[in-house]
Design an enzyme around this catalytic site. Structure first.
Site, PDB file in Angstrom:
ATOM      1  CB  THR A  61      52.373  52.042  40.442  1.00  0.00           C
ATOM      2  OG1 THR A  61      51.569  50.648  40.147  1.00  0.00           O
ATOM      3  CG2 THR A  61      53.736  52.170  39.743  1.00  0.00           C
ATOM      4  NE  ARG A  89      48.669  41.101  37.246  1.00  0.00           N
ATOM      5  CZ  ARG A  89      49.359  42.286  37.399  1.00  0.00           C
ATOM      6  NH1 ARG A  89      50.166  42.468  38.637  1.00  0.00           N
ATOM      7  NH2 ARG A  89      49.208  43.341  36.494  1.00  0.00           N
ATOM      8  N   GLY A  91      53.721  41.654  37.013  1.00  0.00           N
ATOM      9  CA  GLY A  91      53.335  42.632  36.362  1.00  0.00           C
ATOM     10  C   GLY A  91      54.267  43.163  35.590  1.00  0.00           C
ATOM     11  CB  THR A 112      51.356  53.528  37.157  1.00  0.00           C
ATOM     12  OG1 THR A 112      50.518  52.998  37.857  1.00  0.00           O
ATOM     13  CG2 THR A 112      50.863  54.934  36.542  1.00  0.00           C
TER      14      THR A 112
END
Length: 202
Positions: A61, A89, A91, A112
């Site tokens: 990240t 997915r 996030g 993160t």
């Protein structure tokens, strides 16, 4: 990713999670990257370790927060994803209020860690709400909200800056790479969970 997000924002488009990427690249004149370029030897090794039952570290990240001379706040987050993630997915990085937040009244946040926990806790918005409604300082709001992420089942960290120039970088992991610069001071860095920057100079 930041140029793409800015282009979509400026056009007033809705959030998109998949599909039509080539059309978006052509429409906004963005740089196109071959997806194969993202499959590096290190990424293959992480996947092989995961398939062998070894939990590889989740890294990648990249985030940034900024307070400019005019008082505008901005946040940007580009996720490194998860090894062997489920197709489709999404996030926390892409969800404003979870892993990314900016509001001129309070703060800018880029987070993160365990994305699902950050989404359940609405971490970025929680930091903002604690400052706006409870009058908490940025360091207190960011640290307390991160405990909410822990209670939701995940660890992680964040980089945050307030409208007053406070900087906070709470972390519940053993380490989080980060760097900051206040005004014309030298760039500073930290890796361990402790090591936040001093209060801003007045």
């Amino acid at each position: 990713p930041i140029h793409a997000a800015r282009a979509i924002l400026d056009e007033g488009e809705t959030l998109r999670w998949a599909g039509h990427s080539r059309e978006l690249v052509a429409r906004y004149g963005l740089q196109s990257i071959d997806p194969a370029a993202m499959v590096t030897p290190a990424a293959r090794r992480r996947l092989e370790a995961h398939l062998a039952g070894v939990r590889p570290p989740q890294t990648g990240t990249v985030g940034a927060v900024c307070l400019d001379a005019a008082g505008a706040l901005a946040a940007a987050t580009s996720t490194g994803g998860r090894v062997a993630k489920h197709p489709g997915r999404v996030g926390d990085s892409a969800l404003v209020g979870a892993g990314t937040w900016a509001d001129r009244r309070t703060c800018a946040v880029s987070a993160t860690g365990a994305g699902e926990a950050f989404m359940r806790a609405l971490y970025g918005h929680e930091v903002h709400a604690r400052m706006l409604l409870a009058g908490q300082s940025l360091p207190a709001a960011a640290a307390t909200a991160l405990e909410g992420v822990r209670a939701a089942g995940g660890l992680g960290g964040a980089i945050c800056i307030s409208a007053r120039g406070e900087v906070a970088m709470p972390c519940t992991e053993a380490q989080m790479s980060r760097a900051w610069r206040i005004g014309d001071a030298p760039i500073a860095t930290a890796l361990a969970a402790e090591g936040d920057p001093p209060p801003p100079r007045r």
